[in-house]
Design a protein around this motif. Structure first.
Motif, PDB file in Angstrom:
ATOM      1  N   ILE A   1      -5.564   8.452   1.155  1.00 49.83           N
ATOM      2  CA  ILE A   1      -7.087   8.091   1.162  1.00 49.83           C
ATOM      3  C   ILE A   1      -6.960   6.459   1.231  1.00 49.83           C
ATOM      4  O   ILE A   1      -7.832   5.906   2.175  1.00 49.83           O
ATOM      5  CB  ILE A   1      -7.702   8.366  -0.137  1.00 49.83           C
ATOM      6  CG1 ILE A   1      -7.782   9.896  -0.487  1.00 49.83           C
ATOM      7  CG2 ILE A   1      -8.900   7.744  -0.444  1.00 49.83           C
ATOM      8  CD1 ILE A   1      -8.410  10.324  -1.802  1.00 49.83           C
ATOM      9  N   PHE A   2      -6.037   5.872   0.835  1.00 49.83           N
ATOM     10  CA  PHE A   2      -6.118   4.240   0.830  1.00 49.83           C
ATOM     11  C   PHE A   2      -5.320   3.862   2.309  1.00 49.83           C
ATOM     12  O   PHE A   2      -6.095   2.879   2.729  1.00 49.83           O
ATOM     13  CB  PHE A   2      -4.908   3.852  -0.317  1.00 49.83           C
ATOM     14  CG  PHE A   2      -5.862   3.648  -1.267  1.00 49.83           C
ATOM     15  CD1 PHE A   2      -6.375   2.629  -1.771  1.00 49.83           C
ATOM     16  CD2 PHE A   2      -5.633   4.666  -2.398  1.00 49.83           C
ATOM     17  CE1 PHE A   2      -7.076   2.436  -3.010  1.00 49.83           C
ATOM     18  CE2 PHE A   2      -6.082   4.533  -3.612  1.00 49.83           C
ATOM     19  CZ  PHE A   2      -6.831   3.401  -3.939  1.00 49.83           C
TER      20      PHE A   2
ATOM     21  N   PHE B   1      -1.547   4.323  -8.412  1.00 46.82           N
ATOM     22  CA  PHE B   1      -2.684   4.993  -8.217  1.00 46.82           C
ATOM     23  C   PHE B   1      -2.884   4.982  -6.680  1.00 46.82           C
ATOM     24  O   PHE B   1      -2.955   5.811  -6.136  1.00 46.82           O
ATOM     25  CB  PHE B   1      -3.886   4.320  -8.807  1.00 46.82           C
ATOM     26  CG  PHE B   1      -5.248   4.842  -8.378  1.00 46.82           C
ATOM     27  CD1 PHE B   1      -5.553   6.078  -8.873  1.00 46.82           C
ATOM     28  CD2 PHE B   1      -5.894   4.217  -7.553  1.00 46.82           C
ATOM     29  CE1 PHE B   1      -6.775   6.704  -8.490  1.00 46.82           C
ATOM     30  CE2 PHE B   1      -7.213   4.884  -7.284  1.00 46.82           C
ATOM     31  CZ  PHE B   1      -7.578   6.185  -7.646  1.00 46.82           C
ATOM     32  N   VAL B   2      -2.287   3.898  -5.858  1.00 43.23           N
ATOM     33  CA  VAL B   2      -2.410   3.845  -4.625  1.00 43.23           C
ATOM     34  C   VAL B   2      -1.440   4.767  -4.181  1.00 43.23           C
ATOM     35  O   VAL B   2      -1.492   5.501  -3.124  1.00 43.23           O
ATOM     36  CB  VAL B   2      -2.078   2.608  -4.058  1.00 43.23           C
ATOM     37  CG1 VAL B   2      -2.183   2.434  -2.702  1.00 43.23           C
ATOM     38  CG2 VAL B   2      -3.341   1.565  -4.266  1.00 43.23           C
ATOM     39  N   GLN B   3      -0.074   4.652  -4.580  1.00 45.40           N
ATOM     40  CA  GLN B   3       0.681   5.842  -4.023  1.00 45.40           C
ATOM     41  C   GLN B   3       0.550   7.227  -4.293  1.00 45.40           C
ATOM     42  O   GLN B   3       1.083   8.103  -3.330  1.00 45.40           O
ATOM     43  CB  GLN B   3       2.133   5.477  -4.888  1.00 45.40           C
ATOM     44  CG  GLN B   3       2.787   4.098  -4.505  1.00 45.40           C
ATOM     45  CD  GLN B   3       4.133   3.832  -5.272  1.00 45.40           C
ATOM     46  OE1 GLN B   3       4.528   4.450  -6.053  1.00 45.40           O
ATOM     47  NE2 GLN B   3       4.464   2.631  -4.940  1.00 45.40           N
TER      48      GLN B   3
ATOM     49  N   TYR C   1       1.170  -2.334 -12.073  1.00 49.25           N
ATOM     50  CA  TYR C   1       1.778  -1.248 -11.834  1.00 49.25           C
ATOM     51  C   TYR C   1       1.063   0.119 -12.147  1.00 49.25           C
ATOM     52  O   TYR C   1       1.411   0.936 -11.368  1.00 49.25           O
ATOM     53  CB  TYR C   1       2.835  -1.167 -13.064  1.00 49.25           C
ATOM     54  CG  TYR C   1       3.758  -2.482 -12.887  1.00 49.25           C
ATOM     55  CD1 TYR C   1       4.744  -2.514 -12.080  1.00 49.25           C
ATOM     56  CD2 TYR C   1       3.568  -3.408 -13.712  1.00 49.25           C
ATOM     57  CE1 TYR C   1       5.648  -3.538 -12.019  1.00 49.25           C
ATOM     58  CE2 TYR C   1       4.342  -4.576 -13.953  1.00 49.25           C
ATOM     59  CZ  TYR C   1       5.368  -4.578 -12.896  1.00 49.25           C
ATOM     60  OH  TYR C   1       6.233  -5.793 -12.743  1.00 49.25           O
ATOM     61  N   ASP C   2       0.007   0.092 -12.852  1.00 45.32           N
ATOM     62  CA  ASP C   2      -1.029   1.147 -12.858  1.00 45.32           C
ATOM     63  C   ASP C   2      -1.837   1.298 -11.491  1.00 45.32           C
ATOM     64  O   ASP C   2      -1.778   2.530 -10.947  1.00 45.32           O
ATOM     65  CB  ASP C   2      -1.855   1.127 -13.988  1.00 45.32           C
ATOM     66  CG  ASP C   2      -1.153   0.970 -15.255  1.00 45.32           C
ATOM     67  OD1 ASP C   2      -0.136   1.602 -15.385  1.00 45.32           O
ATOM     68  OD2 ASP C   2      -2.102   0.493 -16.221  1.00 45.32           O
ATOM     69  N   PHE C   3      -2.217   0.411 -10.888  1.00 47.89           N
ATOM     70  CA  PHE C   3      -2.897   0.210  -9.483  1.00 47.89           C
ATOM     71  C   PHE C   3      -2.040   0.758  -8.511  1.00 47.89           C
ATOM     72  O   PHE C   3      -2.272   1.615  -7.646  1.00 47.89           O
ATOM     73  CB  PHE C   3      -3.382  -1.119  -9.264  1.00 47.89           C
ATOM     74  CG  PHE C   3      -4.210  -1.138  -7.949  1.00 47.89           C
ATOM     75  CD1 PHE C   3      -5.485  -0.530  -7.919  1.00 47.89           C
ATOM     76  CD2 PHE C   3      -3.601  -1.639  -6.890  1.00 47.89           C
ATOM     77  CE1 PHE C   3      -6.133  -0.750  -6.593  1.00 47.89           C
ATOM     78  CE2 PHE C   3      -4.495  -1.803  -5.753  1.00 47.89           C
ATOM     79  CZ  PHE C   3      -5.804  -1.207  -5.669  1.00 47.89           C
ATOM     80  N   LYS C   4      -0.492   0.288  -8.586  1.00 47.58           N
ATOM     81  CA  LYS C   4       0.391   0.627  -7.537  1.00 47.58           C
ATOM     82  C   LYS C   4       0.692   2.228  -7.712  1.00 47.58           C
ATOM     83  O   LYS C   4       0.826   2.610  -6.640  1.00 47.58           O
ATOM     84  CB  LYS C   4       1.773  -0.224  -7.753  1.00 47.58           C
ATOM     85  CG  LYS C   4       2.683   0.115  -6.505  1.00 47.58           C
ATOM     86  CD  LYS C   4       4.119  -0.389  -6.900  1.00 47.58           C
ATOM     87  CE  LYS C   4       4.614   0.272  -8.166  1.00 47.58           C
ATOM     88  NZ  LYS C   4       6.007  -0.396  -8.454  1.00 47.58           N
TER      89      LYS C   4
END
Length: 213
Positions: free
Chosen positions: A139-140, A132-134, A127-130
């Motif tokens: 950039i992603f 961060f991506v959002q 959830y932390d990575f999701k």
């Protein structure tokens, strides 16, 4: 000319491989960081709780990074040796990886409840990575596009190197360096006649005329 084309294709394939190598190394480093944070958070828990909560997201992240690094090594060896079997295996693995990535992207874009298909992450890193991506979606998106283009270009470069082949350049070089031996059009060896020409048993006309005189 064939040697120059082959060298260019090999250099392109090695350069494209660096993209996957950098992505794989970044994923491995991030995976180790997540393991370190998870172990610190699980420091006060018992051993049974430690075994019952499998960090599938961390393991998947690490496994993907290691796979990309191994695939980069295979691509470098295939590009350096121009071996047909290595290039074929490399192209098949990259093609399968592209299909998997396309399927995952289609599921995320078309299925609004795609998170329900995944098991629960006990570490909370997913959830932390999701998030961060959002928060850095632009950039992603460029990073994902660069990875897809790099993998597609690597397949095309591997096909070009395999088409040139390791034997093509050697054939061209052998034609330039070695000239075939040419046989003379006219054989200088004079064939000796099988018979011997002796003196004629009949007298010459001049000798017969002098005798009659």
């Amino acid at each position: 000319m064939a040697r120059i084309i082959k060298s260019c294709m090999q250099s392109i394939l090695k350069g494209v491989n660096l993209i996957m190598a950098m992505v794989g190394i970044a994923m491995i480093l991030y995976g180790f960081w997540m393991i370190r944070v998870w172990q610190r958070d699980m420091g006060g828990s018992s051993f049974d709780d430690f075994n019952s909560t499998a960090p599938w997201f961390i393991y998947t992240f690490l496994g993907t990074g290691i796979t990309l690094c191994l695939l980069t090594c295979l691509g470098h060896v295939a590009a350096d040796s121009a071996n047909g079997f290595c290039l074929f295996c490399y192209m098949v693995i990259i093609s399968v990886l592209l299909l998997v990535e396309t399927g995952i992207a289609a599921d995320v874009l078309l299925n609004s409840d795609w998170e329900k298909d995944l098991p629960e992450d006990p570490t909370g890193r997913f959830y932390d990575f999701k998030e961060f991506v959002q928060s850095n979606i632009d950039i992603f998106q460029w990073i994902g596009l660069l990875i897809i283009l790099g993998q597609g270009l690597s397949v095309l470069s591997a096909m070009a190197v395999r088409a040139v082949g390791p034997n093509q350049c050697s054939n061209y070089d052998s034609d330039e360096e070695f000239t075939p031996a040419r046989l003379p059009l006219i054989n200088n060896h004079v064939q000796q006649p099988a018979y011997v020409i002796g003196d004629s048993p009949f007298p010459n006309k001049n000798e017969a005329w002098n005798t009659n005189k």
